[in-house]
Design a protein around this motif. Structure first.
Motif, mmCIF file in Angstrom:
data_model
loop_
_atom_site.group_PDB
_atom_site.id
_atom_site.type_symbol
_atom_site.label_atom_id
_atom_site.label_comp_id
_atom_site.label_asym_id
_atom_site.label_seq_id
_atom_site.Cartn_x
_atom_site.Cartn_y
_atom_site.Cartn_z
ATOM 1 N N THR A 199 0.892 -1.221 0.272
ATOM 2 C CA THR A 199 0.069 0.073 0.130
ATOM 3 C C THR A 199 0.780 1.247 -0.197
ATOM 4 O O THR A 199 1.912 1.304 1.202
ATOM 5 C CB THR A 199 -0.903 0.066 1.317
ATOM 6 O OG1 THR A 199 -1.542 -1.071 1.192
ATOM 7 C CG2 THR A 199 -1.898 0.954 1.537
ATOM 8 N N PRO A 200 0.568 1.960 -0.919
ATOM 9 C CA PRO A 200 1.424 3.069 -1.356
ATOM 10 C C PRO A 200 1.430 4.364 0.061
ATOM 11 O O PRO A 200 -0.429 3.819 0.599
ATOM 12 C CB PRO A 200 1.171 3.986 -2.141
ATOM 13 C CG PRO A 200 0.198 3.232 -2.654
ATOM 14 C CD PRO A 200 -0.294 2.302 -1.971
ATOM 15 N N VAL A 201 2.308 5.191 0.197
ATOM 16 C CA VAL A 201 2.084 6.172 1.036
ATOM 17 C C VAL A 201 2.528 7.509 0.358
ATOM 18 O O VAL A 201 2.540 7.716 -0.829
ATOM 19 C CB VAL A 201 3.603 6.886 1.972
ATOM 20 C CG1 VAL A 201 3.051 7.384 3.120
ATOM 21 C CG2 VAL A 201 3.555 5.137 2.760
ATOM 22 N N ALA A 202 1.065 8.354 0.554
ATOM 23 C CA ALA A 202 1.415 9.529 -0.484
ATOM 24 C C ALA A 202 2.021 10.889 0.277
ATOM 25 O O ALA A 202 1.361 10.948 1.658
ATOM 26 C CB ALA A 202 -0.487 10.056 -1.209
ATOM 27 N N GLY A 203 2.428 11.863 -0.692
ATOM 28 C CA GLY A 203 2.483 13.163 0.118
ATOM 29 C C GLY A 203 2.022 13.706 -1.418
ATOM 30 O O GLY A 203 2.746 14.317 -2.102
ATOM 31 N N TYR A 204 1.693 14.262 -0.164
ATOM 32 C CA TYR A 204 1.350 16.127 -0.999
ATOM 33 C C TYR A 204 1.068 16.808 0.175
ATOM 34 O O TYR A 204 0.886 17.129 1.647
ATOM 35 C CB TYR A 204 -0.377 15.813 -1.876
ATOM 36 C CG TYR A 204 -0.587 14.758 -2.237
ATOM 37 C CD1 TYR A 204 -0.789 15.423 -3.681
ATOM 38 C CD2 TYR A 204 -0.476 13.412 -1.982
ATOM 39 C CE1 TYR A 204 -0.356 14.443 -5.012
ATOM 40 C CE2 TYR A 204 -0.061 12.776 -3.166
ATOM 41 C CZ TYR A 204 -0.602 12.696 -4.760
ATOM 42 O OH TYR A 204 -0.336 12.052 -5.643
ATOM 43 N N GLN A 205 0.859 18.274 -0.552
ATOM 44 C CA GLN A 205 0.473 19.801 0.214
ATOM 45 C C GLN A 205 -0.896 19.319 1.102
ATOM 46 O O GLN A 205 -1.358 18.704 0.388
ATOM 47 C CB GLN A 205 0.653 20.547 -0.400
ATOM 48 C CG GLN A 205 0.769 22.719 0.673
ATOM 49 C CD GLN A 205 -0.859 22.323 1.077
ATOM 50 O OE1 GLN A 205 -1.616 22.716 0.340
ATOM 51 N NE2 GLN A 205 -0.654 23.232 2.925
ATOM 52 N N PHE A 206 -0.756 19.592 2.623
ATOM 53 C CA PHE A 206 -2.417 19.784 2.745
ATOM 54 C C PHE A 206 -2.676 20.358 4.068
ATOM 55 O O PHE A 206 -1.612 20.063 5.101
ATOM 56 C CB PHE A 206 -2.631 18.064 3.728
ATOM 57 C CG PHE A 206 -3.813 18.046 4.184
ATOM 58 C CD1 PHE A 206 -5.266 17.442 3.118
ATOM 59 C CD2 PHE A 206 -3.875 17.554 5.158
ATOM 60 C CE1 PHE A 206 -6.316 17.203 3.454
ATOM 61 C CE2 PHE A 206 -5.230 17.843 6.197
ATOM 62 C CZ PHE A 206 -6.385 17.588 5.230
ATOM 63 N N SER A 207 -3.478 20.972 4.180
ATOM 64 C CA SER A 207 -3.415 22.314 5.458
ATOM 65 C C SER A 207 -5.033 22.548 5.081
ATOM 66 O O SER A 207 -5.377 23.181 3.800
ATOM 67 C CB SER A 207 -2.346 22.975 4.743
ATOM 68 O OG SER A 207 -2.375 24.548 4.188
ATOM 69 N N LEU A 208 -5.289 23.530 6.558
ATOM 70 C CA LEU A 208 -6.757 24.585 6.126
ATOM 71 C C LEU A 208 -6.242 25.477 4.797
ATOM 72 O O LEU A 208 -7.770 26.110 4.671
ATOM 73 C CB LEU A 208 -6.239 25.065 7.450
ATOM 74 C CG LEU A 208 -7.941 26.309 7.923
ATOM 75 C CD1 LEU A 208 -9.443 24.693 7.742
ATOM 76 C CD2 LEU A 208 -7.928 26.400 8.796
ATOM 77 N N ALA A 209 -5.053 26.046 4.621
ATOM 78 C CA ALA A 209 -4.478 27.138 4.118
ATOM 79 C C ALA A 209 -4.895 26.456 2.778
ATOM 80 O O ALA A 209 -4.074 25.612 2.560
ATOM 81 C CB ALA A 209 -4.399 28.283 4.378
ATOM 82 N N GLU A 210 -6.048 26.348 1.202
ATOM 83 C CA GLU A 210 -5.966 26.006 0.066
ATOM 84 C C GLU A 210 -5.063 26.257 -0.882
ATOM 85 O O GLU A 210 -5.464 27.988 -0.952
ATOM 86 C CB GLU A 210 -6.760 25.987 -0.782
ATOM 87 C CG GLU A 210 -6.545 25.032 -1.624
ATOM 88 C CD GLU A 210 -8.298 24.538 -2.419
ATOM 89 O OE1 GLU A 210 -8.179 23.773 -3.597
ATOM 90 O OE2 GLU A 210 -9.551 24.161 -2.121
ATOM 91 N N PRO A 211 -3.896 26.281 -1.374
ATOM 92 C CA PRO A 211 -2.787 27.350 -1.986
ATOM 93 C C PRO A 211 -3.378 27.154 -3.461
ATOM 94 O O PRO A 211 -3.748 26.904 -3.893
ATOM 95 C CB PRO A 211 -1.210 26.713 -1.840
ATOM 96 C CG PRO A 211 -2.097 25.125 -2.374
ATOM 97 C CD PRO A 211 -2.861 24.926 -1.236
ATOM 98 N N ASP A 212 -2.468 28.432 -4.347
ATOM 99 C CA ASP A 212 -3.496 29.076 -5.570
ATOM 100 C C ASP A 212 -2.074 28.143 -6.424
ATOM 101 O O ASP A 212 -1.184 28.167 -6.270
ATOM 102 C CB ASP A 212 -2.969 30.559 -5.826
ATOM 103 C CG ASP A 212 -3.457 30.872 -7.434
ATOM 104 O OD1 ASP A 212 -3.438 29.739 -8.045
ATOM 105 O OD2 ASP A 212 -3.354 32.312 -7.565
ATOM 106 N N PRO A 213 -2.861 26.807 -6.597
ATOM 107 C CA PRO A 213 -1.501 26.331 -7.277
ATOM 108 C C PRO A 213 -0.904 26.700 -8.378
ATOM 109 O O PRO A 213 0.317 26.027 -8.671
ATOM 110 C CB PRO A 213 -2.695 25.454 -8.567
ATOM 111 C CG PRO A 213 -4.160 26.133 -8.317
ATOM 112 C CD PRO A 213 -4.409 26.807 -7.158
ATOM 113 N N ALA A 214 -0.740 27.629 -9.422
ATOM 114 C CA ALA A 214 -0.255 28.098 -10.223
ATOM 115 C C ALA A 214 0.388 28.666 -9.717
ATOM 116 O O ALA A 214 2.246 29.057 -9.815
ATOM 117 C CB ALA A 214 -1.058 29.793 -10.913
ATOM 118 N N LEU A 215 0.960 28.816 -8.186
ATOM 119 C CA LEU A 215 2.304 29.623 -7.782
ATOM 120 C C LEU A 215 3.166 28.534 -6.594
ATOM 121 O O LEU A 215 4.242 29.315 -5.822
ATOM 122 C CB LEU A 215 1.787 30.757 -6.250
ATOM 123 C CG LEU A 215 1.155 31.835 -6.909
ATOM 124 C CD1 LEU A 215 0.261 32.843 -6.139
ATOM 125 C CD2 LEU A 215 1.637 32.326 -8.362
#
Length: 303
Positions: A167-183
């Protein structure tokens, strides 16, 4: 030590789910050692770094502490970037060479969790899965996963690895603040499509920048690496105000409330990047904040 804890059914047995990051290799060794020891003493389980961080010096900096205090923390590292942060082709030869170098730098017999730092879309997912499994079979790595993959490729990888018993582990940005993906500079936020895959396949998710690079501790935005703050959006400014309101009622701090929000999502291991032991303690206080379901929803959506 970590396999059962990383599975969602075993997370309740962990002292806490925070993963310690930081500027290892770019700060005095004594500063790193103090923070690592403090984190381990507080029940921490994992420190995370990358083969590319600090011009390639980060793994050696973490390894110096691991050699002095063996067995106290497991280690997560990422391969697939060069020392400038650029994506590299994920050939088996390149990945194995990076892992051998990581093992030498970290001074461990096996890496607890290894992630691809990026995808290599030119390669079939099955090939990339085979390379990960080969590292486990060679005894170099205990758990494997990926960071910053598009949701369809992540779903395909989960199926490929499940067929091989992993079962793979996933790594992503995750927080209450959703970032502007373009930045975000090419990195990926755990958006709804990614989270659907994570939930469907019951994947552990390491949430980097879980504190949105200090956004909730500030009153305004700031430039990051010469670019506008990806978190300083109208929606996030409203979330920050709600964190302040709730923190005042709970006798806490806005950044602590925002971090507590991440812990109320099953399967998430938030990565924190404190620079001092005091900042570490501020982050760890989030595990003592119990939010209601209504509060979790209100912090995100404002209703």
């Amino acid at each position: 030590m970590l396999d059962g804890l990383l599975d969602q059914d075993g997370m309740e047995t962990a002292a806490h789910r925070f993963v310690l990051g930081g500027p290892f290799g770019a700060e005095p060794p004594a500063t790193s050692a103090e923070r690592l020891t403090h984190f381990a003493d507080a029940g921490g389980l994992l420190v995370e770094t990358s083969h590319s961080y600090a011009g390639g010096q980060a793994e050696a900096a973490v390894g110096a502490w691991l050699r002095a205090q063996p067995g106290r923390l497991g280690v997560v590292t990422e391969v697939g970037h060069d020392t400038t942060g650029a994506d590299l082709p994920l050939s088996r030869a390149t990945v194995h060479a990076h892992v051998r170098a990581a093992l030498a730098g970290l001074g461990v017999e096996a890496i607890d969790v290894l992630l691809y730092h990026c995808d290599d879309p030119a390669r079939p997912v099955a090939e990339l899965a085979d390379t990960l499994v080969s590292l486990v079979e060679a005894g170099h790595v205990r758990r494997v996963g990926v960071s910053n993959w598009r949701a369809p490729r992540l779903a395909e990888l989960a199926v490929e690895l499940a067929g091989r018993g992993h079962t793979p582990v996933a790594g992503y940005q995750f927080s209450l603040a959703e970032p502007d993906p373009a930045l975000l500079g090419g990195s990926l936020h755990a958006d709804a499509a990614v989270l659907d895959v994570v939930r469907a396949h019951r994947l552990p998710l390491f949430g980097w920048s879980s504190q949105a690079r200090g956004y909730f501790a500030r009153t305004g935005g700031r430039e990051l690496d010469g670019r506008p703050d990806p978190y300083d959006t109208e929606d996030n400014r409203a979330r920050r105000r709600r964190c302040r309101d709730l923190a005042e009622r709970l006798g806490s701090r806005p950044e602590t409330v925002a971090l507590a929000w991440t812990l109320h999502h099953p399967g998430i291991w938030p990565s924190i990047g404190p620079r001092t032991t005091g900042q570490t303690d501020c982050s760890l206080q989030a595990r003592r904040l119990t939010l209601t379901g209504d509060q979790v929803h209100w912090l995100r959506h404002g209703r």
